[in-house]
Design a protein around this motif. Structure first.
Motif, short mmCIF file in Angstrom:
data_model
loop_
_atom_site.label_atom_id
_atom_site.label_comp_id
_atom_site.label_asym_id
_atom_site.label_seq_id
_atom_site.Cartn_x
_atom_site.Cartn_y
_atom_site.Cartn_z
N HIS A 17 80.55 14.19 33.03
CA HIS A 17 79.89 15.06 32.07
C HIS A 17 78.48 15.40 32.55
O HIS A 17 78.06 16.56 32.51
N ALA A 18 77.76 14.39 33.04
CA ALA A 18 76.39 14.62 33.53
C ALA A 18 76.38 15.60 34.70
O ALA A 18 75.51 16.48 34.77
N VAL A 19 77.34 15.47 35.61
CA VAL A 19 77.42 16.39 36.75
C VAL A 19 77.61 17.82 36.25
O VAL A 19 76.88 18.74 36.64
N ALA A 20 78.60 18.02 35.38
CA ALA A 20 78.88 19.38 34.88
C ALA A 20 77.68 19.94 34.11
O ALA A 20 77.31 21.10 34.29
N ARG A 21 77.06 19.11 33.27
CA ARG A 21 75.92 19.55 32.47
C ARG A 21 74.72 19.88 33.36
O ARG A 21 74.09 20.93 33.22
N GLU A 22 74.40 19.00 34.28
CA GLU A 22 73.24 19.20 35.15
C GLU A 22 73.42 20.43 36.05
O GLU A 22 72.49 21.20 36.26
N ILE A 23 74.62 20.62 36.59
CA ILE A 23 74.86 21.79 37.43
C ILE A 23 74.70 23.06 36.60
O ILE A 23 74.11 24.04 37.06
N PHE A 24 75.20 23.04 35.37
CA PHE A 24 75.04 24.20 34.49
C PHE A 24 73.55 24.44 34.21
O PHE A 24 73.06 25.56 34.33
N GLU A 25 72.83 23.38 33.85
CA GLU A 25 71.40 23.52 33.54
C GLU A 25 70.61 24.00 34.75
O GLU A 25 69.75 24.87 34.64
N GLU A 26 70.87 23.43 35.92
CA GLU A 26 70.07 23.73 37.11
C GLU A 26 70.43 25.06 37.75
O GLU A 26 69.57 25.72 38.32
N THR A 27 71.71 25.44 37.70
CA THR A 27 72.16 26.59 38.49
C THR A 27 72.86 27.68 37.69
O THR A 27 73.01 28.79 38.20
N GLY A 28 73.36 27.36 36.52
CA GLY A 28 74.15 28.31 35.77
C GLY A 28 75.61 28.31 36.15
O GLY A 28 76.41 29.04 35.58
N LEU A 29 76.00 27.48 37.12
CA LEU A 29 77.39 27.37 37.53
C LEU A 29 78.13 26.56 36.48
O LEU A 29 77.75 25.42 36.19
N LEU A 30 79.15 27.15 35.90
CA LEU A 30 79.90 26.51 34.81
C LEU A 30 81.21 25.96 35.37
O LEU A 30 82.07 26.72 35.80
N ILE A 31 81.34 24.63 35.37
CA ILE A 31 82.55 23.98 35.85
C ILE A 31 83.26 23.41 34.64
O ILE A 31 83.01 22.28 34.21
N ALA A 32 84.12 24.21 34.06
CA ALA A 32 84.85 23.81 32.85
C ALA A 32 86.21 24.48 32.86
O ALA A 32 86.41 25.52 33.49
N SER A 33 87.15 23.87 32.15
CA SER A 33 88.49 24.42 32.02
C SER A 33 88.59 25.24 30.75
O SER A 33 87.99 24.91 29.74
N GLY A 34 89.38 26.28 30.81
CA GLY A 34 89.53 27.21 29.70
C GLY A 34 89.15 28.60 30.17
O GLY A 34 88.88 28.82 31.35
N THR A 35 89.14 29.53 29.26
CA THR A 35 88.76 30.89 29.61
C THR A 35 87.25 30.99 29.63
O THR A 35 86.59 30.79 28.60
N LEU A 36 86.70 31.28 30.79
CA LEU A 36 85.25 31.36 30.92
C LEU A 36 84.72 32.60 30.22
O LEU A 36 85.29 33.68 30.35
N PRO A 37 83.60 32.46 29.50
CA PRO A 37 82.96 33.64 28.90
C PRO A 37 82.41 34.56 29.99
O PRO A 37 82.32 34.17 31.15
N ASP A 38 81.99 35.74 29.60
CA ASP A 38 81.41 36.68 30.56
C ASP A 38 80.05 36.15 31.04
O ASP A 38 79.45 35.27 30.43
N ARG A 39 79.56 36.75 32.11
CA ARG A 39 78.31 36.29 32.74
C ARG A 39 77.11 36.32 31.78
O ARG A 39 76.28 35.43 31.79
N GLU A 40 77.02 37.34 30.95
CA GLU A 40 75.88 37.44 30.03
C GLU A 40 75.92 36.32 29.00
O GLU A 40 74.88 35.76 28.64
N THR A 41 77.09 35.97 28.52
CA THR A 41 77.23 34.86 27.56
C THR A 41 76.83 33.55 28.22
O THR A 41 76.13 32.73 27.62
N ILE A 42 77.27 33.35 29.46
CA ILE A 42 76.91 32.13 30.19
C ILE A 42 75.40 32.09 30.42
O ILE A 42 74.76 31.06 30.20
N ARG A 43 74.83 33.20 30.83
CA ARG A 43 73.38 33.26 31.07
C ARG A 43 72.60 32.93 29.78
O ARG A 43 71.67 32.12 29.79
N ALA A 44 72.98 33.54 28.67
CA ALA A 44 72.29 33.32 27.40
C ALA A 44 72.45 31.86 26.95
O ALA A 44 71.51 31.25 26.44
N ALA A 45 73.63 31.30 27.16
CA ALA A 45 73.86 29.90 26.77
C ALA A 45 72.99 28.96 27.60
O ALA A 45 72.42 28.01 27.06
N ARG A 46 72.89 29.24 28.89
CA ARG A 46 72.06 28.38 29.74
C ARG A 46 70.61 28.42 29.31
O ARG A 46 69.95 27.38 29.22
#
Length: 172
Positions: free
Chosen positions: A52-81
């Motif tokens: 969990h820490a790896v996935a969370r930290e990579i998302f926080e530091e880089t915006g790279l989302l490593i998760a299963s399921g249908t990924l949201p669009d880039r703007e949604t990911i950017r806003a969430a980060r």
């Protein structure tokens, strides 16, 4: 994957007190209360917290989302980060809203290594190899990281030898 896999390296900001300007693997620490609920297929709660820490930290530091399921669009990911970094949202709430989970089987343990004794700050670090599709999310530079690069291991070594990037000494 394939015969020439790429590795993802993040250049640490020059403003940081430790390893400023060095290209490193993105990641970070396990929070004291690291959630484990969105991690499926983990061996135990310790494994789930680390993944969990790896996935969370990579998302926080880089915006790279490593998760299963249908990924949201880039703007949604950017806003969430941005919302997570600003403390207005949490990584887990974002995953939950989009029905995504962290799949532990995507994270292959690559060893527990300790920063060499010559370093002014030492870390005991668990490393993972994670295979991701090429377009997995928005790679946005905020905070600790000021550049992100994909290299073959050989190209990273060539860039280091040519003085184009700095790499930390090996860990034991």
């Amino acid at each position: 994957s394939g015969p020439n896999p790429l590795v993802f390296l993040a250049r640490r900001s020059q403003a940081l007190r430790f390893m400023a300007g060095y290209h490193v693997f993105p990641g970070g620490r396990i929070d004291d209360e690291e959630p484990t609920a969105p991690v499926i297929g983990a061996l135990d709660t310790t494994d789930a917290a680390a993944i969990h820490a790896v996935a969370r930290e990579i998302f926080e530091e880089t915006g790279l989302l490593i998760a299963s399921g249908t990924l949201p669009d880039r703007e949604t990911i950017r806003a969430a980060r941005v919302a997570v970094l600003d403390g207005k949202d949490t990584f887990d709430a974002f995953l939950d809203r989009h029905n995504m989970r962290i799949d532990a089987t995507r994270f292959e343990p690559a060893g527990d290594w300790v920063t060499p004794a010559i370093a002014p700050i030492r870390f005991d670090t668990r490393y993972y190899i994670c295979r991701v599709p090429e377009a997995t999310g928005e790679e946005l530079h905020i905070g600790e990281i000021d550049a992100l690069d994909w290299f073959t291991p050989a190209d990273a070594r060539k860039a280091w030898r040519a003085g184009r990037i700095q790499l930390p000494p090996p860990v034991a």
